[in-house]
Write an enzyme that holds these catalytic residues in place. Sequence first.
Site, short mmCIF file in Angstrom:
data_model
loop_
_atom_site.label_atom_id
_atom_site.label_comp_id
_atom_site.label_asym_id
_atom_site.label_seq_id
_atom_site.Cartn_x
_atom_site.Cartn_y
_atom_site.Cartn_z
CG HIS A 179 -16.96 -20.79 67.89
ND1 HIS A 179 -16.34 -21.19 69.04
CD2 HIS A 179 -18.28 -20.76 68.16
CE1 HIS A 179 -17.24 -21.41 69.98
NE2 HIS A 179 -18.44 -21.16 69.47
CG HIS A 199 -7.90 -24.12 69.07
ND1 HIS A 199 -9.28 -24.07 69.00
CD2 HIS A 199 -7.46 -23.21 68.15
CE1 HIS A 199 -9.64 -23.18 68.10
NE2 HIS A 199 -8.56 -22.66 67.56
CG PHE A 227 -16.57 -32.54 79.47
CD1 PHE A 227 -17.95 -32.57 79.59
CD2 PHE A 227 -15.90 -33.72 79.18
CE1 PHE A 227 -18.65 -33.75 79.43
CE2 PHE A 227 -16.59 -34.91 79.02
CZ PHE A 227 -17.96 -34.93 79.15
CG HIS A 275 -15.97 -23.05 74.71
ND1 HIS A 275 -15.90 -21.69 74.57
CD2 HIS A 275 -15.64 -23.58 73.50
CE1 HIS A 275 -15.57 -21.39 73.33
NE2 HIS A 275 -15.39 -22.52 72.67
CG ASP A 335 -13.61 -30.30 69.77
OD1 ASP A 335 -13.78 -30.29 68.54
OD2 ASP A 335 -12.92 -29.45 70.36
#
EC number: 2.3.3.-
Length: 372
Positions: free
Chosen positions: A188, A223, A260, A262, A314
């Site tokens: 990522h 993280h 929630f 990013h 996640d």
Amino acid sequence: MEEKQHYSPGLDGVIAAETHISYLDTQSSQILIRGYDLIELSETKSYLELVHLLLEGRLPEESEMETLERKINSASSLPADHLRLLELLPEDTHPMDGLRTGLSALAGYDRQIDDRSPSANKERAYQLLGKMPALTAASYRIINKKEPILPLQTLSYSANFLYMMTGKLPSSLEEQIFDRSLVLYSEHEMPNSTFAARVIASTHSDLYGALTGAVASLKGNLHGGANEAVMYLLLEAKTTSDFEQLLQTKLKRKEKIMGFGHRVYMKKMDPRALMMKEALQQLCDKAGDHRLYEMCEAGERLMEKEKGLYPNLDYYAAPVYWMLGIPIPLYTPIFFSARTSGLCAHVIEQHANNRLFRPRVSYMGPRYQTKS
């Protein structure tokens, strides 16, 4: 007078490296891995095919896949004395700490550890990737006074991983969904753990040291630890309305709600989350129980309405892992195990075109004080 330098808290928006590995194209909502769309790859390619793409720079031919599978399988067991080391850890050790200890200890078995050439590091990476499922599962089981489950040579990489964690053979659907989650977690761009690994690698430290630093980074709930926090939150509610009320209460208290938002996908939903949302629906359909899916959907709608925040990977990976029967403390170690492929690629790239990371600070303290 010194020239005032630009300061970006958290290095937000700072370009810290040039890479051929991956890029988050937020304009087109694509996660590019060596030029391929990660979401498309997750629909058609296995995790081991992603490993080959990340480490070799291209997707494997069929014969190369067979060679890779044999290489990974041959490295899937842990040394007996390595397992004894894990037995010395206290019972309340978090699996991420067990994973960090076990990973660091593997360096002692590498007689060519100072060889940082791309070929040596690639071979090292394949050996590590073979051991990561066993290390992840064994560290959890040993800490909890359970016997480690040995891998079965007849199972695929992802099926074996699930089997060693849960003790039961997965169905084809469970294997497929878990493998897809590994693909989605594999790489990522430049999150905190990858940056930490590259910073360590820039000192010419070895692959094990760089990955051990990345484990420590990923343990933090800002993280990697978020998936565990999401599942514990979901378990606090029994119904959709319970969950909505729980979220509203936390929002009123100005508490952070994991799963929630990013740093990169600020105004959009993480495209990886959509894939795990579909996977959750499939598992709920199979179980004939849609409560978790409905709760997650309700939470998604509420957070978008109240805060303008969207789910990240996640948020939906957590209930997927729950439906697969995986113990919650293993969620973050799974994240790291999957990300090992991307981390290894970044360390290899850093070693190949290195410059030591050495940023400066904006000093805010007193100047030129004298002794009284």
